[in-house]
Motif scaffolding. Structure first.
Motif, mmCIF file in Angstrom:
data_model
loop_
_atom_site.group_PDB
_atom_site.id
_atom_site.type_symbol
_atom_site.label_atom_id
_atom_site.label_comp_id
_atom_site.label_asym_id
_atom_site.label_seq_id
_atom_site.Cartn_x
_atom_site.Cartn_y
_atom_site.Cartn_z
ATOM 1 N N GLY A 175 -11.696 -31.376 3.271
ATOM 2 C CA GLY A 175 -11.323 -29.965 3.483
ATOM 3 C C GLY A 175 -11.490 -29.071 2.715
ATOM 4 O O GLY A 175 -11.697 -29.068 1.343
ATOM 5 N N PRO A 176 -11.626 -27.677 3.071
ATOM 6 C CA PRO A 176 -11.818 -27.179 4.510
ATOM 7 C C PRO A 176 -12.957 -27.655 5.077
ATOM 8 O O PRO A 176 -13.987 -27.916 4.533
ATOM 9 C CB PRO A 176 -11.418 -25.578 4.548
ATOM 10 N N HIS A 177 -12.747 -27.945 6.589
ATOM 11 C CA HIS A 177 -13.820 -28.630 7.138
ATOM 12 C C HIS A 177 -14.807 -27.365 7.271
ATOM 13 O O HIS A 177 -14.662 -26.286 7.790
ATOM 14 C CB HIS A 177 -13.479 -28.850 8.425
ATOM 15 N N ARG A 178 -16.279 -27.499 6.783
ATOM 16 C CA ARG A 178 -17.094 -26.502 6.784
ATOM 17 C C ARG A 178 -18.708 -26.918 6.860
ATOM 18 O O ARG A 178 -18.820 -28.072 6.645
ATOM 19 C CB ARG A 178 -17.171 -25.608 5.209
ATOM 20 N N GLN A 179 -19.376 -26.010 7.410
ATOM 21 C CA GLN A 179 -20.994 -26.155 7.268
ATOM 22 C C GLN A 179 -21.525 -26.151 5.801
ATOM 23 O O GLN A 179 -21.168 -24.995 5.224
ATOM 24 C CB GLN A 179 -21.635 -25.180 8.525
ATOM 25 N N VAL A 180 -22.395 -27.033 5.599
ATOM 26 C CA VAL A 180 -22.913 -26.938 4.264
ATOM 27 C C VAL A 180 -24.305 -26.662 4.082
ATOM 28 O O VAL A 180 -24.892 -26.196 3.076
ATOM 29 C CB VAL A 180 -22.477 -27.905 3.288
ATOM 30 N N GLY A 236 -16.744 -17.712 6.586
ATOM 31 C CA GLY A 236 -17.230 -16.732 5.662
ATOM 32 C C GLY A 236 -18.900 -16.927 5.576
ATOM 33 O O GLY A 236 -19.309 -17.973 6.111
ATOM 34 N N VAL A 237 -19.685 -15.963 4.918
ATOM 35 C CA VAL A 237 -20.917 -15.924 4.808
ATOM 36 C C VAL A 237 -21.364 -17.237 4.134
ATOM 37 O O VAL A 237 -22.568 -17.410 4.259
ATOM 38 C CB VAL A 237 -21.547 -14.555 4.308
ATOM 39 N N ASP A 238 -20.535 -17.850 3.231
ATOM 40 C CA ASP A 238 -21.064 -18.937 2.778
ATOM 41 C C ASP A 238 -20.835 -20.373 3.523
ATOM 42 O O ASP A 238 -21.163 -21.427 3.150
ATOM 43 C CB ASP A 238 -20.202 -19.276 1.396
ATOM 44 N N ASP A 239 -20.418 -20.281 4.559
ATOM 45 C CA ASP A 239 -20.196 -21.159 5.696
ATOM 46 C C ASP A 239 -20.942 -20.979 7.043
ATOM 47 O O ASP A 239 -21.764 -21.925 7.408
ATOM 48 C CB ASP A 239 -18.743 -21.581 5.757
#
Length: 149
Positions: A16-21, A86-89
């Protein structure tokens, strides 16, 4: 009908948190996504009740209370059917009918939310170009309709 998303699915976090990398939306495209979503009728931007501070909740102005807990990312609180990371994800978390979510997964647009409780919570990948932006905004509209019940 939604067309398949080009290429491979992005890598997403396992913790977590679940995010796109990877395969993130370019910053300009992410900005256009945010602008398009908050230009939709009867929505307002707020702080997500369940996501990191960089996320933007999409609240509805015509319904504040969920009709059922599976229609919100924040059950028992103000109706939050969608939040934009956000823009980092650049991914989007939202709720959809389970069958629609499975269809979007098969087409390469989405995956189950890492912390799903009801099988209605999904991550939709950030748009990389103009065509993908239109698809993602359309999916957000579907989620808002589902959230409203």
């Amino acid at each position: 009908m939604t067309k398949p998303r080009a290429g491979t699915v992005p890598t997403t976090s396992v913790e977590g948190p679940h995010r796109q990398v990877d395969q993130l939306a370019p910053p300009e495209m992410w900005g256009r996504l945010v602008a398009a979503v908050f230009a939709l009728p009867d929505v307002v931007e707020g702080h997500s009740q369940v996501s990191p501070a960089s996320s933007r909740a999409v609240f509805t102005t015509d319904r504040e209370v969920e009709s059922a807990p599976e229609r919100s990312l924040a059950p028992g609180r103000r109706l939050e059917p969608v939040h934009l990371h956000g823009v980092d994800d650049t991914s989007v978390h939202l709720v959809l009918p389970p069958e629609r979510g499975r269809e979007l997964m098969a087409l390469g647009w989405a995956e189950p939310h890492g912390y799903a409780d009801f099988g209605t919570e999904f991550m939709v990948y950030g748009p990389r170009d103009e065509d993908e932006l239109a698809v993602v905004v359309g999916i957000v509209e579907e989620s808002l309709a589902f959230g409203r019940g």
